[in-house]
Scaffold this motif. Structure first.
Motif, PDB file in Angstrom:
ATOM      1  N   TRP A  75       0.830  -1.209   0.000  1.00  0.00           N
ATOM      2  CA  TRP A  75       0.000   0.000   0.000  1.00  0.00           C
ATOM      3  C   TRP A  75       0.862   1.255   0.000  1.00  0.00           C
ATOM      4  CZ3 TRP A  75      -4.687  -0.293  -1.539  1.00  0.00           C
ATOM      5  CH2 TRP A  75      -5.457  -1.419  -1.272  1.00  0.00           C
ATOM      6  N   ASP A  77       3.857   1.567  -1.208  1.00  0.00           N
ATOM      7  CA  ASP A  77       4.448   1.723  -2.533  1.00  0.00           C
ATOM      8  C   ASP A  77       3.459   2.450  -3.446  1.00  0.00           C
ATOM      9  OD1 ASP A  77       6.091   1.505  -4.684  1.00  0.00           O
ATOM     10  OD2 ASP A  77       6.455  -0.627  -4.471  1.00  0.00           O
ATOM     11  N   LEU A  78       2.208   2.017  -3.375  1.00  0.00           N
ATOM     12  CA  LEU A  78       1.159   2.663  -4.167  1.00  0.00           C
ATOM     13  C   LEU A  78       0.971   4.114  -3.704  1.00  0.00           C
ATOM     14  CD1 LEU A  78      -0.970   2.076  -6.347  1.00  0.00           C
ATOM     15  CD2 LEU A  78      -2.543   1.386  -4.547  1.00  0.00           C
ATOM     16  N   ARG A  81       3.472   6.483  -5.069  1.00  0.00           N
ATOM     17  CA  ARG A  81       3.187   6.816  -6.466  1.00  0.00           C
ATOM     18  C   ARG A  81       1.960   7.716  -6.574  1.00  0.00           C
ATOM     19  NH1 ARG A  81       2.787   1.621  -9.695  1.00  0.00           N
ATOM     20  NH2 ARG A  81       2.490   3.130 -11.341  1.00  0.00           N
ATOM     21  N   GLU A  86       0.914   9.144 -10.008  1.00  0.00           N
ATOM     22  CA  GLU A  86       1.324   8.130 -10.990  1.00  0.00           C
ATOM     23  C   GLU A  86       0.478   6.869 -10.913  1.00  0.00           C
ATOM     24  OE1 GLU A  86       5.442   7.337 -10.234  1.00  0.00           O
ATOM     25  OE2 GLU A  86       6.119   9.200 -11.145  1.00  0.00           O
ATOM     26  N   VAL A  87      -0.728   6.942 -10.369  1.00  0.00           N
ATOM     27  CA  VAL A  87      -1.542   5.726 -10.290  1.00  0.00           C
ATOM     28  C   VAL A  87      -2.843   5.908 -11.061  1.00  0.00           C
ATOM     29  CG1 VAL A  87      -0.616   5.000  -8.061  1.00  0.00           C
ATOM     30  CG2 VAL A  87      -2.665   6.406  -8.130  1.00  0.00           C
ATOM     31  N   ALA A  88      -3.379   4.773 -11.515  1.00  0.00           N
ATOM     32  CA  ALA A  88      -4.646   4.797 -12.255  1.00  0.00           C
ATOM     33  C   ALA A  88      -5.783   5.108 -11.279  1.00  0.00           C
ATOM     34  CB  ALA A  88      -4.861   3.440 -12.917  1.00  0.00           C
ATOM     35  N   ALA A  91      -6.930   2.245  -9.010  1.00  0.00           N
ATOM     36  CA  ALA A  91      -5.964   1.906  -7.961  1.00  0.00           C
ATOM     37  C   ALA A  91      -6.017   2.963  -6.853  1.00  0.00           C
ATOM     38  CB  ALA A  91      -4.558   1.814  -8.535  1.00  0.00           C
ATOM     39  N   ARG A  94      -8.908   2.220  -4.614  1.00  0.00           N
ATOM     40  CA  ARG A  94      -8.610   1.143  -3.661  1.00  0.00           C
ATOM     41  C   ARG A  94      -7.710   1.647  -2.541  1.00  0.00           C
ATOM     42  NH1 ARG A  94      -5.649  -3.161  -6.560  1.00  0.00           N
ATOM     43  NH2 ARG A  94      -5.745  -4.348  -4.645  1.00  0.00           N
TER      44      ARG A  94
END
Lengths: 247, 198
Positions: A75, A77-78, A81, A86-88, A91, A94
């Motif tokens: 989590w 790491d996400l 970003r 840098e995440v969709a 994502a 979530r």
């Protein structure tokens, strides 16, 4: 007998043992008579056979353990970003759901969001900026990056918040009137951040964790330093507090 | 044992037990895929972690009923191709790394391992000489062990096209390998792989 070009079309299926009876006999007749095609077939057999020899390759137990050990490592790491946009969207949705449930990650998210805002107003020392800017251009032997962009971002954020706390925050300066001491502390902090940034050759996530843990430790040390400094200062008058001047 | 679709579905809800089950069920083929594209054992492990992170991040986009390995390739394609680019540039491959070779069955036979390593070295050099897209086909089929149907789904190509392109890739690679070997004609009955398709 089939021609060489016809045989070449059938070689993969022949070597994999999936060619039917008639075609197989025709291929074998040709190979027995054509030296060139038999040599090509032998080289191709080498390719197919070498790959099959790797069928038993298994990952280390340590790798599996790392992949499943800490859910918050994924989590975070996400999250790093996400801070960098840098995440969709799905994502991110979530991640936000997880932040609702996980206090630790939520605290990190809040801290990072604050740090990002602060860092936007500051100019960290040129050594780190230069290193972050060129990190993606330097590839040491073995092809691994010296420092991932997320690590560089994290290090820059950490530096930003620490230097802000130390020398960029007028409230801190007004309260402690200890510019010399704080500047000295800031230099120590800056050097340490640079050391972390320049020695970042380990795995990306480990590096981020180390940088983050280091940052938290340094923050605590800095606070302690300022508190110690405060306790040795003569208590300030109410008028001084209201005036809030700098030294 | 629970099927993969149900496990993925539970992963989407943040179920950590399901994530562990998913990793356990897929780690061997995913690692083999990564080892096929990475330039060293260490990078293969690092790449595997990055690929899993990417898969985990993209679970929402997994269509139940589709092939997991094919989906994994599509999701992690850029990571894998970047790794392979480094591998080509450095003329290295994870399979040549003693760390990997030592883990293979039969690694306790030094002569067999040395021969295997020599063959792999020839192939790595050959792969560096053919078109990278053709090299990817050989890596997916012969080294990562993907089935033709998985490759067709991964590459979004008809099955027949995959087979014919792979045959062409193997022929080009065989030609490159032949240049480095003085392969003499052999008895054709010995050419068929005893184990059949990978």
């Amino acid at each position: 007998m089939i021609r060489c070009d016809e045989l070449r079309e059938l070689l993969s299926a022949y070597l994999e043992g999936t060619l039917g009876g008639t075609d197989r006999s025709r291929v074998e007749d040709h190979l027995a008579a054509c030296e060139e095609c038999a040599s090509t077939a032998e080289a191709m057999r080498l390719v197919v056979g070498a790959g099959q020899g790797l069928a038993g390759l298994a990952p280390s137990a340590d790798l599996t353990a790392r992949l499943t050990a800490s859910p918050c490592a994924r989590w975070l790491d996400l999250l790093f970003r996400a801070v960098d946009h840098e995440v969709a969207p799905e994502a991110l949705a979530r991640l936000l759901e997880h932040l609702e449930r996980c206090e630790g990650c939520r605290r990190t998210w809040d801290d990072l969001a604050l740090i990002q805002q602060v860092s936007a107003t500051l100019r960290p020392p040129s050594r780190l900026i230069e290193r972050c800017r060129t990190a993606h251009l330097r590839r040491p032997r073995g092809g691994r990056r010296v420092m991932g962009m997320r690590t560089a971002t994290a290090a820059a954020y950490l530096l930003a918040v620490l230097t802000t706390l130390a020398v960029g925050n007028p409230v801190t300066l007004a309260r402690y009137r200890a510019l010399g001491t704080v500047q000295q502390a800031s230099e120590i902090v800056t050097d340490s951040v640079n050391q972390v940034a320049t020695s970042g050759r380990g795995e990306l996530r480990v590096m981020i964790w180390r940088a983050w843990r280091w940052g938290k430790t340094q923050l605590e040390s800095l606070k302690q330093l300022l508190e110690d400094q405060d306790s040795t200062q003569t208590p300030r008058s109410a008028a001084d507090e209201q005036q809030g001047g700098t030294s | 044992m629970e099927d993969l679709e149900a496990t993925v579905e539970r992963c989407r809800t943040g179920d950590e037990e399901a994530w562990r089950a998913l990793v356990g069920a897929t780690i061997a083929p995913i690692f083999r895929l990564c080892a096929s594209f990475a330039p060293s054992a260490a990078e293969a492990e690092e790449l595997t972690q990055d690929v899993y992170f990417k898969l985990w991040e993209s679970l929402e986009r997994y269509n139940p009923g589709s092939n997991f390995m094919a989906w994994a390739w599509r999701v992690a394609k850029n990571l894998l191709i970047d790794a392979h680019r480094r591998s080509r540039r450095e003329r290295q491959a994870a399979w040549l790394d003693p760390e990997v070779l030592d883990r293979l069955p039969g690694a306790d036979n030094p002569q067999k391992t040395a021969e295997h390593r020599q063959r792999l070295r020839l192939i790595v050099r050959g792969l560096g000489q053919i078109d990278s897209e053709l090299a990817h086909l050989v890596l997916l089929r012969d080294f990562a062990g993907m089935a033709y149907q998985e490759m067709a789904e991964a590459l979004e190509l008809p099955l027949g096209t995959v087979k014919s392109r792979l045959n062409r890739a193997r022929l080009e690679l065989a030609t490159a390998v032949r240049r480095r070997l003085n392969i003499r004609p052999v008895d054709s009955s010995s050419l068929i792989n005893e184990g059949g398709a990978p």
